[in-house]
Design a protein around this motif. Structure first.
Motif, short mmCIF file in Angstrom:
data_model
loop_
_atom_site.label_atom_id
_atom_site.label_comp_id
_atom_site.label_asym_id
_atom_site.label_seq_id
_atom_site.Cartn_x
_atom_site.Cartn_y
_atom_site.Cartn_z
N GLY A 105 41.83 -38.81 31.80
CA GLY A 105 42.07 -39.17 30.40
C GLY A 105 40.80 -39.03 29.59
O GLY A 105 39.74 -38.62 30.10
N GLY A 106 40.90 -39.38 28.31
CA GLY A 106 39.79 -39.20 27.41
C GLY A 106 38.55 -39.97 27.84
O GLY A 106 37.42 -39.48 27.70
N THR A 107 38.76 -41.16 28.35
CA THR A 107 37.60 -41.96 28.75
C THR A 107 36.81 -41.25 29.84
O THR A 107 35.59 -41.09 29.73
N LEU A 110 34.80 -38.46 28.64
CA LEU A 110 33.57 -38.81 27.91
C LEU A 110 32.52 -39.40 28.85
O LEU A 110 31.32 -39.21 28.66
N HIS A 140 34.06 -42.63 19.96
CA HIS A 140 34.87 -43.52 20.79
C HIS A 140 33.99 -44.41 21.70
O HIS A 140 32.98 -43.95 22.24
N PRO A 186 39.14 -34.83 15.84
CA PRO A 186 38.55 -35.75 14.88
C PRO A 186 38.18 -37.05 15.60
O PRO A 186 38.50 -37.23 16.77
N TYR A 188 38.59 -41.12 16.30
CA TYR A 188 39.78 -41.99 16.39
C TYR A 188 40.00 -42.83 15.13
O TYR A 188 41.11 -42.87 14.60
N ASP A 213 33.82 -34.47 21.03
CA ASP A 213 34.96 -35.24 21.52
C ASP A 213 36.21 -34.79 20.75
O ASP A 213 36.46 -35.23 19.63
N CYS A 215 39.19 -35.17 22.12
CA CYS A 215 40.29 -35.77 22.89
C CYS A 215 41.55 -35.80 22.04
O CYS A 215 42.65 -35.51 22.51
N LEU A 216 41.40 -36.12 20.76
CA LEU A 216 42.57 -36.13 19.87
C LEU A 216 42.92 -34.73 19.38
O LEU A 216 44.09 -34.35 19.36
N ASP A 247 42.21 -34.03 25.32
CA ASP A 247 43.22 -34.75 26.11
C ASP A 247 44.56 -34.04 26.13
O ASP A 247 45.17 -33.81 25.07
N HIS A 249 47.09 -35.52 27.56
CA HIS A 249 48.11 -36.56 27.40
C HIS A 249 48.18 -37.11 25.97
O HIS A 249 48.87 -38.08 25.71
N LYS A 250 47.48 -36.46 25.06
CA LYS A 250 47.67 -36.78 23.64
C LYS A 250 48.50 -35.64 23.04
O LYS A 250 49.68 -35.53 23.36
C1 LIG Z 1 38.67 -39.44 19.96
C2 LIG Z 1 39.02 -40.14 21.23
N1 LIG Z 1 38.21 -40.01 22.31
C3 LIG Z 1 38.47 -40.61 23.48
C4 LIG Z 1 39.59 -41.41 23.64
C5 LIG Z 1 39.84 -42.11 24.95
O1 LIG Z 1 40.99 -41.58 25.54
P1 LIG Z 1 41.79 -42.36 26.67
O2 LIG Z 1 42.38 -43.57 26.01
O3 LIG Z 1 42.79 -41.35 27.12
O4 LIG Z 1 40.87 -42.73 27.74
C6 LIG Z 1 40.46 -41.57 22.55
C7 LIG Z 1 41.63 -42.42 22.66
O5 LIG Z 1 42.39 -42.61 21.74
C8 LIG Z 1 40.17 -40.92 21.33
O6 LIG Z 1 40.97 -41.05 20.26
#
Ligand SMILES: Cc1ncc(COP(=O)(O)O)c(C=O)c1O
Length: 480
Positions: A105-107, A110, A140, A186, A188, A213, A215-216, A247, A249-250
């Motif tokens: 996932g995003g975390t 990062l 994030h 962008p 979050y 980042d 992720c979104l 991500d 999964h987004k």
């Molecule tokens: C810009 C951004 N980076 C990282 C993340 C972390 O993603 P995750 O919740 O899948 O670990 C998010 C989560 O919304 C995000 O919006």
């Protein structure tokens, strides 16, 4: 019925229970969750269609038991992961040198760059004892987490008035310890894209890394551009961008547990790898944070990209542009509300231009109308993450929003009732360390036998809350 957490008895039954009954219980348990299926929520869930979700379940199910820990054992997973990484690199305009891994996932996408940039700095600049990564305030918190985990100082810099990274503020914070910069595409909170080209110029000038980042935006913005909407460039086309997280999964509409982190070359990626050649259990190696990696998530992500295809993603991009514009226009037409900054698509925040009209009181009203509302604390505002399905509720939402603003105008004390003052107080509370300590205590309670922890949503001790409430009332009384 097991409708509440308190109904859980914490006992593994002597004999296994009937599976039909258990599935019913699971359904009942989910009845207390946010109403995302009815498009009443604006966070946490990214959904294309029921049909797509059913397809993902099937794809996931086929690989449910598999494990990508050992890439030699499941060649299927290895080839799917390679292809997902390749598809991502191509989408982000990477050349054949671009390499990466799938993550949970995003975390994780990062945390890994924080580790990789630290390890790379250790190898290249061993005199740096206290490495630093500079991030805009909107980046994030997984980056802060990475800093704590891997002992890298994360330096937060203020934003410009349009809620984007302030390039000059970042430039001023660069020191001989700086190993990388981060920008979002962008971010979050506000859904705005940071000035990546300028940040990349800075990174190149100083010979340091720039992580984007996305992720979104990773699986949304490229298609927005493809359907003809001009956006500032933020991907591997920009020289100086050295890594990107995106991500699946987004907005890749994959099953949860799927993201990608890609680097400009192996010169970066190799620094996140781990190997232990001496373990009595055998030689152990891994390319990302976990050991076991669920094959289902990889298979479903691969299947998602292949099933949606270019046509599907472009169709989704048009729907997302349309639904985002309807929300933005509708919010802007309700004074004194304003959309913060200029978010291009999908994610945005809005607040009140008039300090006398509390955004949190508006949020409370919407909550009473059955909307699940997320709140931002700086500035006091309401957060929206949109899915294409929100097109079915945009009119109803805006109608409730108009009613909410009218209600709060007519009842100025609404900001002192319900949960509005709590959120306001938490946002404005001094002594942020104490707020942090109390949040950590709430998590402790969540993971101990002492209640579910949700009873104390304020994260603040009662005497301080009383004092702050009193101050808020006094300030209102004296019109300040
Ligand atoms: C810009 C951004 N980076 C990282 C993340 C972390 O993603 P995750 O919740 O899948 O670990 C998010 C989560 O919304 C995000 O919006």
């Amino acid at each position: 019925m097991m409708g509440k957490e308190s109904d859980c008895d914490g006992v593994i039954p002597l004999q296994g229970l009937d599976k039909g009954v258990l599935l019913e219980r699971l359904q009942a348990l989910s009845s207390g969750d946010i109403r995302w299926r009815e498009h009443r929520a604006f966070a946490l869930v990214y959904e294309l269609s029921d049909e797509h979700t059913a397809f993902l379940q099937e794809a996931y199910g086929l690989f449910l038991a598999t494990n990508a820990l050992n890439p030699m054992a499941f060649k299927s997973l290895r080839s799917m992961e390679r292809e997902v990484v390749r598809m991502t690199a191509n989408l982000l305009h990477g050349d054949t040198d671009v390499v990466g891994v799938m993550t949970s996932g995003g975390t994780e996408s990062l945390l890994l760059p924080v580790l990789a940039y630290r390890q790379r700095a250790r190898a290249r600049w061993p005199w740096i004892k206290r490495p630093e990564i500079i991030v805009p305030e909107s980046a994030h918190p997984a980056l802060m987490k990475g800093g704590e985990y891997f002992d890298v100082r994360i330096v937060r810099t203020p934003l410009t008035a349009d809620f984007r990274a302030d390039v000059d503020a970042i430039r001023r914070r660069i020191t001989s310890n700086t190993i990388a910069i981060v920008g979002s595409a962008p971010c979050y909170p506000y859904g705005v894209v940071d000035p990546i080209e300028e940040l990349a110029g800075l990174a190149r000038e100083r010979g340091i890394g720039l992580h984007v980042d996305a992720c979104l935006g990773g699986f949304l913005l490229p298609w927005i551009e493809r359907v003809g909407r001009a956006l500032p460039t933020w991907d591997f086309r920009v020289p100086g961008v050295t890594s990107i997280s995106a991500d699946l999964h987004k907005y890749g509409y994959a099953a949860k547990g799927a993201s990608v982190v890609v680097y400009r070359s192996m010169d970066y990626l190799r620094h996140q790898f781990f190997a232990d050649a001496d373990w009595c259990g055998g030689v152990y190696a891994s390319s990302s944070l976990p050991g076991t990696r669920p094959g289902g998530a990889i298979a479903a992500a691969w299947a998602s990209l292949k099933a949606i295809g270019e046509d599907g993603f472009m169709d989704n991009a048009r729907r997302m542009l349309d639904v985002s514009q309807r929300f933005k226009d509708g919010i802007r037409a309700i004074p004194p509300l304003e959309v913060l900054g200029d978010p291009p698509v999908g994610v945005m925040a809005f607040g009140s231009r008039d300090k006398r009209l509390s955004g949190f009181a508006v949020a409370d009203f919407l909550g009473e109308r059955g909307w699940h509302v997320d709140r931002l604390q700086h500035p006091e505002s309401i957060h929206l993450i949109l899915n294409p399905g929100h097109e079915h509720v945009v009119d109803e939402y805006l109608e409730d929003l108009r009613a909410a603003v009218a209600h709060v105008r007519a009842h100025p004390d609404a900001s002192l009732e319900g949960s509005a003052p709590m959120y306001g107080l938490v946002a404005r509370a001094p002594m942020r360390r104490m707020v942090k300590r109390n949040v950590l205590k709430v998590i402790e309670r969540l993971h101990s036998g002492a209640g579910d922890g949700t009873d104390d949503a304020t994260h603040l001790p009662a005497p301080l809350l009383r004092l702050m409430r009193w101050r808020a009332r006094a300030a209102r009384l004296f019109g300040r």
